[in-house]
Scaffold this motif. Structure first.
Motif, PDB file in Angstrom:
ATOM      1  N   PHE A 113       0.816  -1.214   0.000  1.00  0.00           N
ATOM      2  CA  PHE A 113       0.000   0.000   0.000  1.00  0.00           C
ATOM      3  C   PHE A 113       0.853   1.269   0.000  1.00  0.00           C
ATOM      4  O   PHE A 113       0.354   2.357   0.259  1.00  0.00           O
ATOM      5  CB  PHE A 113      -0.964  -0.022   1.186  1.00  0.00           C
ATOM      6  N   GLY A 114       2.135   1.096  -0.312  1.00  0.00           N
ATOM      7  CA  GLY A 114       2.978   2.253  -0.576  1.00  0.00           C
ATOM      8  C   GLY A 114       3.536   2.979   0.627  1.00  0.00           C
ATOM      9  O   GLY A 114       3.963   4.139   0.500  1.00  0.00           O
ATOM     10  N   VAL A 115       3.576   2.343   1.807  1.00  0.00           N
ATOM     11  CA  VAL A 115       4.198   2.984   2.969  1.00  0.00           C
ATOM     12  C   VAL A 115       5.699   3.119   2.700  1.00  0.00           C
ATOM     13  O   VAL A 115       6.365   2.147   2.372  1.00  0.00           O
ATOM     14  CB  VAL A 115       3.949   2.176   4.258  1.00  0.00           C
ATOM     15  N   ARG A 116       6.226   4.326   2.855  1.00  0.00           N
ATOM     16  CA  ARG A 116       7.601   4.596   2.451  1.00  0.00           C
ATOM     17  C   ARG A 116       8.612   4.555   3.583  1.00  0.00           C
ATOM     18  O   ARG A 116       9.812   4.508   3.321  1.00  0.00           O
ATOM     19  CB  ARG A 116       7.675   5.963   1.752  1.00  0.00           C
ATOM     20  N   ARG A 117       8.153   4.610   4.825  1.00  0.00           N
ATOM     21  CA  ARG A 117       9.070   4.517   5.960  1.00  0.00           C
ATOM     22  C   ARG A 117       8.562   3.457   6.919  1.00  0.00           C
ATOM     23  O   ARG A 117       7.425   3.549   7.410  1.00  0.00           O
ATOM     24  CB  ARG A 117       9.195   5.860   6.676  1.00  0.00           C
ATOM     25  N   VAL A 118       9.402   2.471   7.198  1.00  0.00           N
ATOM     26  CA  VAL A 118       9.033   1.372   8.085  1.00  0.00           C
ATOM     27  C   VAL A 118      10.124   1.197   9.139  1.00  0.00           C
ATOM     28  O   VAL A 118      11.311   1.122   8.807  1.00  0.00           O
ATOM     29  CB  VAL A 118       8.855   0.055   7.299  1.00  0.00           C
ATOM     30  N   PHE A 119       9.686   1.147  10.388  1.00  0.00           N
ATOM     31  CA  PHE A 119      10.575   0.798  11.501  1.00  0.00           C
ATOM     32  C   PHE A 119      10.164  -0.594  11.964  1.00  0.00           C
ATOM     33  O   PHE A 119       9.034  -0.772  12.437  1.00  0.00           O
ATOM     34  CB  PHE A 119      10.435   1.813  12.633  1.00  0.00           C
ATOM     35  N   LEU A 120      11.046  -1.571  11.814  1.00  0.00           N
ATOM     36  CA  LEU A 120      10.748  -2.942  12.226  1.00  0.00           C
ATOM     37  C   LEU A 120      11.287  -3.143  13.641  1.00  0.00           C
ATOM     38  O   LEU A 120      12.499  -3.194  13.839  1.00  0.00           O
ATOM     39  CB  LEU A 120      11.365  -3.950  11.270  1.00  0.00           C
ATOM     40  N   ALA A 121      10.390  -3.255  14.601  1.00  0.00           N
ATOM     41  CA  ALA A 121      10.785  -3.376  16.004  1.00  0.00           C
ATOM     42  C   ALA A 121      11.077  -4.825  16.339  1.00  0.00           C
ATOM     43  O   ALA A 121      10.443  -5.449  17.196  1.00  0.00           O
ATOM     44  CB  ALA A 121       9.696  -2.811  16.906  1.00  0.00           C
ATOM     45  N   ASN A 122      12.075  -5.357  15.634  1.00  0.00           N
ATOM     46  CA  ASN A 122      12.486  -6.743  15.807  1.00  0.00           C
ATOM     47  C   ASN A 122      13.792  -6.937  15.063  1.00  0.00           C
ATOM     48  O   ASN A 122      14.077  -6.220  14.088  1.00  0.00           O
ATOM     49  CB  ASN A 122      11.437  -7.711  15.232  1.00  0.00           C
ATOM     50  N   GLU A 123      14.581  -7.906  15.510  1.00  0.00           N
ATOM     51  CA  GLU A 123      15.739  -8.300  14.721  1.00  0.00           C
ATOM     52  C   GLU A 123      15.258  -9.212  13.593  1.00  0.00           C
ATOM     53  O   GLU A 123      14.465 -10.126  13.826  1.00  0.00           O
ATOM     54  CB  GLU A 123      16.761  -9.036  15.605  1.00  0.00           C
TER      55      GLU A 123
END
Length: 421
Positions: A113-123
Motif C-alpha cells: 500500500f505504498g508505505v515509504r518509511r518502516v521501523f521494524l521493532a524486531n531483529e
C-alpha cells in the motif's frame, strides 16, 4: 501511500468472508455498501458485529498528532495493532513519520500500500525476508527501512543474507529493558560488541539505538525513566566513539502505549549529537484505545491536562438464551472478542430502538461462540436484546475482524476498515 491500492479496497466484493455484514449485501462492492450508509442497528447487520466509532477514532488520531508535535517527537505508530492500511494512511496524514511493524509479513502489507518509511521493532534474520527487503530498497530510493539488531550472531546472519545488495540496511542496537525482559542487548559490553559487528558488516549501517520501555521489570515512572536515560546515554556514547559518522540523522526510539509520557520527558533532554536526532515514538494502541487494559495504563491518566483518549470499539451481540433470572448468554465469544487481557464489559442494552445502561449485567466467561452473563435483580434483559460490549486490548480486537464497520454515533456506517493479519 498508494492511492490506487487503497482505492482497490473499495472494489472488493462483500460475501461470506466478512462476518456481521448484512446478508443481502452479498455481491456489492465495499464501496457500494459504504455509499448506501446503512444503519448498524436497523439495516440488516447480523450479530455479532464489531463497530469502530468514527468520531472517537478521529479524536484519538488528532490527540496523538498534537501530543507528538507538542513534545517534539517524530511518530511511527505501531501498525501491528490494526494492520489496516486505511488507518495507516490516516496516521500518515496526521503527521506520522512512518509505520512501525513487527514481522516481515506486516512489512509486505505496508509496502503493498505504498508505505515509504518502516521501523521494524524486531531483529530480522530470515534470509528470504532480508532478500525481499533488499530488493525493495534497490527498487525504490524513497523507501526507508530500519530494524533492530541485538546480537553478533544476528548481525552475521543479516550480513550473509544481504551480501551484494545495492543499499545497506539501516539498523539500531536494541537495548534490553532489564534482566528477564523480552529482547535486546543486556550489557554495555554486549552493545559495543554488536555495534562493532555492524561496523564490520558491509550490508548494514548503524543509525541509532532503540528499545521498548514497556518491558522494564516492576515498572514504575522512576524505573522507566532510568532505563530511558540509559538508552539516551548509549546513543551519546556511540556518537562520541564516532559510530554515527556521516549520518544525516541519528535515531533514538522507544515508546509503547503505557509510558509515552516518560519517553517524551526523557527524550526532551537528548543531548546535541553529531547529527540531528530523530526522537521516534512508536505507540500504536491509541487508535482505538480500549475499555480495559489501556484505559487503566494510558499515560493520559497521569497527565490529564494533555487530553484523554476515547475507547472506539464496541462489539454488539444478541441475547440468545435466558435460562434463569441469574444467567443469560450472548451469541459472541472468543472468536469475536479480545479476551487475552480482560473479559469484555457489558455497557449498554438496545431494545426497540432504545439504548440504556446494562445495569446488573456482568460478563463472567467466554466460550468459543457464547458470552456468559451473570444478571442481577435490576437487569432488564430479554432474548433478542442487543448488548454492546466494551473490549480490552486493541491488537486482538482488530485481528478477529477482517472488515470492520466505521459507524457514526447514530449508527450510520460511513466506511469499512479492511485488516490484513
Amino acid at each position: 501511500m498508494s492511492s490506487d491500492a487503497l482505492a482497490r479496497l473499495a472494489d472488493e466484493r462483500v460475501d461470506h468472508r466478512f462476518k456481521g455484514l448484512p446478508p443481502d449485501a452479498d455481491g456489492l462492492t465495499v464501496g457500494e455498501l459504504a455509499r448506501r450508509r446503512r444503519n448498524l442497528f436497523t439495516d440488516g447487520f447480523a450479530t455479532p458485529v464489531l463497530a469502530l466509532s468514527a468520531e472517537r477514532l478521529e479524536h484519538n488520531l488528532a490527540l496523538m498528532e498534537t501530543y507528538a508535535a507538542r513534545h517534539g517527537l517524530a511518530f511511527a505508530p505501531h501498525g501491528k495493532t490494526t494492520m489496516a492500511p486505511q488507518l495507516f494512511r490516516r496516521q500518515l496524514e496526521r503527521g506520522a513519520w512512518g509505520i512501525t511493524l513487527a514481522v516481515p509479513h506486516q512489512v509486505r502489507v505496508a509496502r503493498a500500500f505504498g508505505v515509504r518509511r518502516v521501523f521494524l521493532a524486531n531483529e530480522l534474520v530470515d534470509a528470504a525476508a532480508l532478500r525481499w527487503i533488499a530488493a525493495e530498497l534497490a527498487a525504490d530510493p524513497d523507501f526507508r527501512f530500519v530494524c533492530y539488531v541485538d546480537s553478533v550472531r544476528g548481525v552475521e546472519l543479516m550480513d550473509a543474507a544481504l551480501t551484494g545488495t545495492a543499499r545497506p540496511v539501516d539498523v539500531v542496537v536494541e537495548l534490553a529493558a532489564g534482566e528477564g525482559a523480552r529482547t535486546g542487548v543486556r550489557t554495555g559490553a554486549e552493545c559495543v560488541a554488536v555495534a562493532d559487528a555492524v561496523a564490520a558488516a558491509p550490508a548494514l549501517r548503524l543509525v541509532g539505538v532503540a528499545g521498548y520501555e514497556g518491558e522494564v521489570p516492576r515498572a514504575t515512572p522512576e524505573r522507566v525513566r532510568a532505563w530511558l536515560r540509559q538508552l539516551v546515554g548509549l546513543a551519546a556514547d556511540f556518537d562520541a566513539a564516532g559510530r554515527f559518522a556521516g549520518l544525516d540523522e541519528i535515531v533514538v526510539s522507544a515508546g509503547g502505549s503505557a509510558w509515552f509520557d516518560a519517553v517524551a520527558d526523557v527524550f526532551a533532554s537528548v543531548p546535541a549529537l553529531s547529527a540531528p536526532v530523530l526522537r521516534l515514538l512508536r505507540s500504536g494502541a491509541y487508535v482505538s484505545h480500549d475499555d480495559g487494559h489501556y484505559r487503566r495504563l494510558t499515560p493520559f491518566n497521569r497527565v490529564p491536562e494533555e487530553g484523554a483518549l476515547e475507547p472506539a470499539f464496541r462489539l454488539w451481540a444478541q441475547v440468545v438464551s435466558r435460562p434463569s433470572p441469574e444467567q443469560a448468554f450472548l451469541n459472541a465469544g472468543k472468536r469475536d472478542a479480545a479476551y487475552d487481557l480482560d473479559l469484555p464489559v457489558a455497557q449498554v442494552v438496545r431494545r426497540d430502538g432504545t439504548e440504556r445502561p446494562a445495569a446488573g449485567v456482568e460478563v463472567t466467561a467466554l466460550s468459543d461462540q457464547h458470552t456468559w452473563l451473570r444478571t442481577g435483580p435490576e437487569a432488564d434483559l430479554e432474548v433478542g436484546d442487543w448488548v454492546g460490549l466494551g473490549l480490552s486490548h486493541p491488537c486482538t480486537s482488530f485481528d478477529k475482524w477482517p472488515l470492520i464497520p466505521l459507524a457514526e454515533a447514530d449508527g450510520t456506517v460511513v466506511d469499512y476498515i479492511r485488516t490484513f493479519f
